[in-house]
Design an enzyme around this catalytic site. Structure first.
Site, PDB file in Angstrom:
ATOM      1  N   ASP A 290      35.746 -40.972  14.531  1.00 37.14           N
ATOM      2  CA  ASP A 290      36.874 -40.229  13.881  1.00 37.14           C
ATOM      3  C   ASP A 290      36.684 -40.265  12.345  1.00 37.14           C
ATOM      4  O   ASP A 290      37.349 -39.438  11.747  1.00 37.14           O
ATOM      5  CB  ASP A 290      38.201 -41.345  13.981  1.00 37.14           C
TER       6      ASP A 290
ATOM      7  N   LYS B   3      45.795 -41.649  10.630  1.00 37.17           N
ATOM      8  CA  LYS B   3      46.198 -40.425  11.582  1.00 37.17           C
ATOM      9  C   LYS B   3      46.846 -41.010  12.854  1.00 37.17           C
ATOM     10  O   LYS B   3      47.139 -42.042  13.149  1.00 37.17           O
ATOM     11  CB  LYS B   3      44.957 -39.619  12.066  1.00 37.17           C
TER      12      LYS B   3
HETATM   13  O1  C5P Z   1      32.806 -44.149  17.012  1.00 35.25           O
HETATM   14  P1  C5P Z   1      33.578 -45.366  17.380  1.00 35.25           P
HETATM   15  O2  C5P Z   1      32.930 -46.801  16.725  1.00 35.25           O
HETATM   16  O3  C5P Z   1      34.886 -45.327  16.671  1.00 35.25           O
HETATM   17  O4  C5P Z   1      33.681 -46.017  18.721  1.00 35.25           O
HETATM   18  C1  C5P Z   1      34.226 -47.202  19.437  1.00 35.25           C
HETATM   19  C2  C5P Z   1      33.789 -47.337  20.668  1.00 35.25           C
HETATM   20  O5  C5P Z   1      34.718 -46.463  21.491  1.00 35.25           O
HETATM   21  C3  C5P Z   1      32.574 -46.808  21.091  1.00 35.25           C
HETATM   22  O6  C5P Z   1      31.440 -47.800  20.959  1.00 35.25           O
HETATM   23  C4  C5P Z   1      32.847 -46.318  22.604  1.00 35.25           C
HETATM   24  O7  C5P Z   1      32.625 -47.565  23.346  1.00 35.25           O
HETATM   25  C5  C5P Z   1      33.911 -45.994  22.493  1.00 35.25           C
HETATM   26  N1  C5P Z   1      34.268 -44.527  22.532  1.00 35.25           N
HETATM   27  C6  C5P Z   1      33.904 -43.503  23.573  1.00 35.25           C
HETATM   28  N2  C5P Z   1      34.340 -42.451  23.564  1.00 35.25           N
HETATM   29  C7  C5P Z   1      34.632 -41.961  22.461  1.00 35.25           C
HETATM   30  C8  C5P Z   1      34.995 -42.657  21.261  1.00 35.25           C
HETATM   31  C9  C5P Z   1      34.620 -44.059  21.315  1.00 35.25           C
HETATM   32  O8  C5P Z   1      33.516 -44.228  24.617  1.00 35.25           O
HETATM   33  N3  C5P Z   1      34.540 -40.538  22.117  1.00 35.25           N
END
Ligand code: C5P
Length: 290
Positions: free
Chosen positions: A138, A14
Site C-alpha cells: 500500500d 485510506k
Molecule cells: O505488502 P504487505 O506487507 O502490506 O502485505 C502483507 C501480506 O499480505 C503479504 O505478506 C501477503 O501475504 C498478503 N498480501 C497478498 N496480496 C497482496 C497484498 C498483501 O497476498 N496484494
C-alpha cells in the site's frame, strides 16, 4: 548552541471503497484491483537531526524497533542516499493498527518525504516509488493519496479524479486482523472472480464489494456482531481492506451515538474523504528549527 532542525507532517490513512482480489502470484502476493481514497484520520510524524536512527511512539503497544515500517523506510532512504544519516523520529498514532486503513503504510510514505526534507536529499519520483514499493503493497498509493485505482499487488497506482466529498463513519472493532492471515484464508477458499474489474463508478452507492470480506468473517468470528450493526444502520457499508474496520456511508443522524452505545469496546470515528490537493497539503513536511 544551534538547535537541531526538525520537520513534521501528517500521515492520513485510506479506505478501500471497493476491493477485488484475484489469483495468488508466484511472488506470494495476490493480484488485486481496488479503488482507494484517503481520509482525514491521520498519524503525525516528527523528525529531528540526530547521529543515529531512532523511533519513539506514543502507543506503547506498537513495536518501535527495526521491524517498524517507519524505521525500515528511514533505513532504506539512508541506504539509497549512500550516507550514514540519522534522525530521531516520533510517531503520534491515531490510526488504529491492524484495521485495514493502511496506517503503517502511510507512516512509511510520510517517513520517506519527511527525511528527504530533513536530510535535504533530492530524490526523484521514480526512486521514491521504488523505495515505497519495496516497503509494502500500500505504500506507493500514499505517495500522492487522493482517489486512485490500484492494481498489481497494490503497487501500481493510477490517480483518479477526486470523487464526491464523502462523510463517513468508521466502526473499529477492538481487535486487529492480520492482513497476511486474511489473504491465506482467501487463497484456501479457492473463490476467484472471472475478471478483476471495478464496479461502475457512477453507481448510486459510494462503497462497493470487498472480495476479502468472507475470509475476514471466517477468520475472525468476532467480526459478525459489528458487521450486523453496520448493516442495520446503513445500506452502504464495507469492510476496509483486510479489516477489521467497517466503513459506513450515508448513515442517518444518530448512528454514531447508537454504535457507541451498542459497542462501547469499539471506536466509532466520524471522518471524510480527502482530495488529492488536501492530502498533499497535509502531508507536506513543515518545520525548521524548533
Ligand atoms: O505488502 P504487505 O506487507 O502490506 O502485505 C502483507 C501480506 O499480505 C503479504 O505478506 C501477503 O501475504 C498478503 N498480501 C497478498 N496480496 C497482496 C497484498 C498483501 O497476498 N496484494
Amino acid at each position: 548552541m544551534r538547535q537541531p532542525e526538525s520537520v513534521s507532517a501528517d500521515a492520513p490513512c485510506k479506505i478501500n471503497r471497493e476491493l477485488r482480489v484475484g489469483r495468488l502470484r508466484p511472488d506470494g502476493y495476490h493480484e488485486l484491483r481496488s479503488r482507494m481514497v484517503t481520509i482525514d484520520v491521520a498519524d503525525t510524524l516528527r523528525a529531528e537531526e540526530c547521529d543515529v536512527l531512532e523511533l519513539s511512539c506514543d502507543d506503547p503497544s506498537l513495536p518501535s524497533g527495526p521491524e517498524n515500517l517507519v524505521l525500515r523506510a528511514a533505513a532504506r532512504l539512508a541506504d539509497a542516499a549512500g550516507a550514514r544519516l540519522g534522525a530521531k523520529i516520533h510517531l503520534e498514532k491515531r490510526v488504529p493498527a491492524g484495521g485495514g486503513l493502511g496506517g503503517g503504510s502511510s507512516d512509511a510514505a510520510c517517513t520517506l518525504r519527511l527525511l528527504a526534507a530533513l536530510w535535504k536529499l533530492s530524490v526523484s519520483d521514480d526512486d521514491l516509488a521504488r523505495l515505497a514499493a519495496g516497503l509494502g503493497s500500500d505504500v506507493p498509493f500514499f505517495l500522492r493519496g487522493g482517489e486512485a485505482e490500484v492494481s498489481g499487488r497494490g503497487d501500481r497506482v493510477a490517480a483518479l479524479p477526486d470523487g464526491p466529498r464523502a462523510a463517513l463513519l468508521l466502526l473499529v472493532p477492538p481487535f486487529p486482523v492480520s492482513t497476511a492471515a486474511v489473504y491465506r484464508e482467501f487463497a484456501g477458499r479457492g473463490t476467484l472472480p472471472e475478471r478483476l474489474a471495478l464496479d461502475d463508478p457512477d453507481r448510486a452507492k459510494y462503497l462497493g464489494p470487498n472480495d476479502l470480506a468472507p475470509a475476514v468473517l471466517a477468520m475472525e468470528p468476532r467480526m459478525g456482531t459489528y458487521v450486523h450493526s453496520a448493516a442495520a444502520a446503513a445500506s452502504d457499508w464495507v469492510i476496509s481492506g483486510s479489516g477489521a474496520t467497517i466503513v459506513l456511508s450515508g448513515a442517518p443522524d444518530g448512528t454514531l451515538e447508537a454504535l457507541r452505545l451498542r459497542h462501547p469496546d469499539a471506536r466509532v470515528i466520524p471522518c471524510r474523504s480527502l482530495s488529492r490537493a488536501e492530502y498533499l497539503e497535509r502531508t507536506r513536511p513543515t518545520g525548521g528549527t524548533p
